[in-house]
Design an enzyme around this catalytic site. Structure first.
Site, PDB file in Angstrom:
ATOM      1  N   ARG A 229       0.864  -1.184   0.000  1.00 41.52           N
ATOM      2  CA  ARG A 229       0.000   0.000   0.000  1.00 41.52           C
ATOM      3  C   ARG A 229       0.899   1.232   0.000  1.00 41.52           C
ATOM      4  O   ARG A 229       1.912   1.274   0.699  1.00 41.52           O
ATOM      5  CB  ARG A 229      -0.913   0.032   1.233  1.00 41.52           C
ATOM      6  CG  ARG A 229      -2.103  -0.916   1.167  1.00 41.52           C
ATOM      7  CD  ARG A 229      -3.137  -0.526   0.096  1.00 41.52           C
ATOM      8  NE  ARG A 229      -4.249  -1.442   0.050  1.00 41.52           N
ATOM      9  CZ  ARG A 229      -4.348  -2.514  -0.745  1.00 41.52           C
ATOM     10  NH1 ARG A 229      -3.367  -2.796  -1.579  1.00 41.52           N
ATOM     11  NH2 ARG A 229      -5.416  -3.285  -0.722  1.00 41.52           N
ATOM     12  N   HIS A 290      -0.760  -0.114  -9.649  1.00 41.28           N
ATOM     13  CA  HIS A 290      -1.478  -1.088  -8.820  1.00 41.28           C
ATOM     14  C   HIS A 290      -1.949  -2.277  -9.667  1.00 41.28           C
ATOM     15  O   HIS A 290      -3.139  -2.622  -9.662  1.00 41.28           O
ATOM     16  CB  HIS A 290      -2.668  -0.404  -8.120  1.00 41.28           C
ATOM     17  CG  HIS A 290      -3.010  -1.049  -6.813  1.00 41.28           C
ATOM     18  ND1 HIS A 290      -3.250  -0.346  -5.668  1.00 41.28           N
ATOM     19  CD2 HIS A 290      -3.148  -2.356  -6.466  1.00 41.28           C
ATOM     20  CE1 HIS A 290      -3.530  -1.167  -4.681  1.00 41.28           C
ATOM     21  NE2 HIS A 290      -3.468  -2.399  -5.142  1.00 41.28           N
TER      22      HIS A 290
HETATM   23  P1  NAI Z   1      -1.331 -11.208   5.033  1.00 44.61           P
HETATM   24  O1  NAI Z   1      -2.368 -10.728   5.986  1.00 44.61           O
HETATM   25  O2  NAI Z   1      -1.275 -12.646   4.662  1.00 44.61           O
HETATM   26  O3  NAI Z   1       0.120 -10.794   5.597  1.00 44.61           O
HETATM   27  C1  NAI Z   1       0.418  -9.552   6.155  1.00 44.61           C
HETATM   28  C2  NAI Z   1       1.579  -9.734   7.113  1.00 44.61           C
HETATM   29  O4  NAI Z   1       1.931  -8.438   7.628  1.00 44.61           O
HETATM   30  C3  NAI Z   1       1.229 -10.620   8.321  1.00 44.61           C
HETATM   31  O5  NAI Z   1       2.215 -11.620   8.494  1.00 44.61           O
HETATM   32  C4  NAI Z   1       1.189  -9.650   9.480  1.00 44.61           C
HETATM   33  O6  NAI Z   1       1.605 -10.237  10.706  1.00 44.61           O
HETATM   34  C5  NAI Z   1       2.198  -8.596   9.012  1.00 44.61           C
HETATM   35  N1  NAI Z   1       2.049  -7.321   9.736  1.00 44.61           N
HETATM   36  C6  NAI Z   1       0.927  -6.780  10.259  1.00 44.61           C
HETATM   37  N2  NAI Z   1       1.224  -5.624  10.879  1.00 44.61           N
HETATM   38  C7  NAI Z   1       2.549  -5.446  10.738  1.00 44.61           C
HETATM   39  C8  NAI Z   1       3.442  -4.432  11.168  1.00 44.61           C
HETATM   40  N3  NAI Z   1       3.023  -3.381  11.897  1.00 44.61           N
HETATM   41  N4  NAI Z   1       4.745  -4.560  10.850  1.00 44.61           N
HETATM   42  C9  NAI Z   1       5.181  -5.638  10.143  1.00 44.61           C
HETATM   43  N5  NAI Z   1       4.391  -6.608   9.704  1.00 44.61           N
HETATM   44  C10 NAI Z   1       3.085  -6.523  10.000  1.00 44.61           C
HETATM   45  O7  NAI Z   1      -1.494 -10.286   3.753  1.00 44.61           O
HETATM   46  P2  NAI Z   1      -1.008 -10.596   2.243  1.00 44.61           P
HETATM   47  O8  NAI Z   1      -2.070 -11.330   1.524  1.00 44.61           O
HETATM   48  O9  NAI Z   1       0.360 -11.157   2.277  1.00 44.61           O
HETATM   49  O10 NAI Z   1      -0.994  -9.115   1.641  1.00 44.61           O
HETATM   50  C11 NAI Z   1      -0.058  -8.150   2.096  1.00 44.61           C
HETATM   51  C12 NAI Z   1      -0.479  -6.798   1.565  1.00 44.61           C
HETATM   52  O11 NAI Z   1      -0.347  -6.773   0.144  1.00 44.61           O
HETATM   53  C13 NAI Z   1      -1.975  -6.455   1.796  1.00 44.61           C
HETATM   54  O12 NAI Z   1      -2.163  -5.852   3.046  1.00 44.61           O
HETATM   55  C14 NAI Z   1      -2.285  -5.503   0.680  1.00 44.61           C
HETATM   56  O13 NAI Z   1      -2.138  -4.195   1.161  1.00 44.61           O
HETATM   57  C15 NAI Z   1      -1.214  -5.789  -0.379  1.00 44.61           C
HETATM   58  N6  NAI Z   1      -1.757  -6.250  -1.650  1.00 44.61           N
HETATM   59  C16 NAI Z   1      -1.424  -5.576  -2.795  1.00 44.61           C
HETATM   60  C17 NAI Z   1      -1.900  -5.986  -4.027  1.00 44.61           C
HETATM   61  C18 NAI Z   1      -1.511  -5.293  -5.299  1.00 44.61           C
HETATM   62  O14 NAI Z   1      -2.132  -5.521  -6.347  1.00 44.61           O
HETATM   63  N7  NAI Z   1      -0.489  -4.456  -5.309  1.00 44.61           N
HETATM   64  C19 NAI Z   1      -2.812  -7.118  -4.133  1.00 44.61           C
HETATM   65  C20 NAI Z   1      -3.056  -7.811  -2.881  1.00 44.61           C
HETATM   66  C21 NAI Z   1      -2.559  -7.366  -1.679  1.00 44.61           C
END
Ligand code: NAI
Length: 342
Positions: A229, A290
């Protein structure tokens, strides 16, 4: 069930129409949902939104007044929805995973493009310029990559990096213990990494996680990747860090102020955002708008899960992908007792 579908693109219409379910009728709107357009949701049972629709408190109140009872996010992140305001009024569902591979592979594509100057070479050879001057890259093999956030996408990206022979260190506020990962504090990650890749969600805590202070701790010449993000990075501070030659290259699929710019064609127009314009003008910055999620597989999964979320809600079943501001935060949450959030 009638659903107002905001920020609809051709590829959304194709994938949602393909996965059509008889009981759900979508009305596709090109416009984004915000305070000015919320009136379009009148007469609908639910709205389907994406990353840049704004479901703030004012929008939630109007949706509720119109009888809308479900917000179906067709994405994983939900920082654009006021979950607290929704609680008790409107159920919120999302698509927790549709293809972590799509995002992780795009992240590596950006990294390789940047370090091997593919974007430059492509333009040169199109112009029959076969000179190699200025195209020297470096091997990823043996370099250290620091991964912030080791959830679904972060872990796939780690596997890809390991395939390239990179050393991986990671920082996660809630490490899961899976995947034999070497966790280090964020400061150590910033100090040690040749490449830093962000895969954590945007929250109040992670807003500008990579800001002025973080840039002072980074290795000179580090490459910064953000497919998570935009607001995880302070874009103005990034610009300064690039000018000071601290950041060697930045690959951004997301941008802090993307909501009024990304997904639209501004060629032939003057872009008002000076920070974005300056970043794009840098030879060592690559911006994609994006698109990391945009694969056939991900689109099919998004449509399928969203339709499943909506039919589950309509039929009174347990919407397993429901979100609320208390999820995972209070001990005795209703959802943990296998009921709806409220
Ligand atoms: P996920 O929920 O599986 O993993 C997120 C990780 O971040 C978790 O391990 C969590 O513990 C960690 N986390 C939470 N708060 C934190 C902090 N303060 N400091 C460090 N780590 C922290 O999510 P996923 O599926 O891996 O997606 C990650 C991000 O990717 C999403 O939040 C979304 O914003 C982004 N995304 C971007 C896309 C794009 O097209 N560019 C598409 C899909 C997701």
């Amino acid at each position: 069930m009638k659903i107002a579908f905001f920020d609809a693109k051709d590829y959304d219409i194709t994938s949602f129409t393909r996965c059509g379910e008889e009981g759900i009728r979508f009305k596709f709107y090109e416009t984004k949902l915000d305070e000015d357009t919320v009136g379009l949701a009148k007469g609908f049972d639910g709205v389907c939104v994406f990353v840049n629709d704004r479901v703030n408190a004012a929008v939630v109140d109007r949706l509720y007044e119109y009888g809308v009872r479900i917000v179906a996010l067709r994405c994983a992140g939900y920082n654009n929805v006021d979950l607290e305001r929704c609680f008790g009024k409107i159920h919120v569902v999302h698509v927790p995973a549709y293809s972590p591979y799509a995002v992780a592979e795009h992240t590596m594509a950006l990294l390789l493009t940047s370090v091997r100057r593919i974007h430059k070479a492509y333009n040169r050879t199109k112009d029959f310029n076969f000179s190699l001057n200025g195209l020297t890259g470096f091997d990823l093999h043996g370099k250290t990559v620091g991964v912030v956030g080791t959830g679904k996408i972060g872990r796939v990206f780690i596997d890809i990096c390991r395939g390239f022979g990179m050393r991986v260190v990671a920082y996660d506020k809630y490490p899961s213990g899976e995947g034999n990962i070497e966790y280090v504090p964020l400061d150590a990650l910033l100090r040690e990494s040749d490449v830093i890749s962000l895969h954590c969600p945007l929250t109040e805590e992670t807003h500008h996680l990579i800001g002025r202070e973080a840039f002072t701790k980074m290795k000179k010449g580090a490459i910064l990747l953000n497919t998570s993000r935009g607001a995880l990075i302070d874009a103005e501070a990034l610009l300064d860090a690039i000018k000071q030659r601290i950041v060697g290259a930045a690959c951004l699929d997301v941008y802090e102020e993307e909501s009024d710019i990304f997904f639209r064609d501004f060629s032939g127009h003057i872009v008002e955002d000076d920070v974005l314009a300056r970043l794009i003008s840098m030879p060592n910055v690559i911006v994609t708008s994006h698109q990391a999620f945009l694969t056939e597989e991900a689109l099919a999964n998004i449509a399928e899960t969203t339709v499943h979320n909506l039919t589950a809600f309509r039929d009174g079943d347990l919407p397993e992908n429901e979100l609320c501001y208390r999820c995972g935060k209070i001990e005795d949450c209703k959802k943990s007792r296998r009921q709806r959030c409220f």
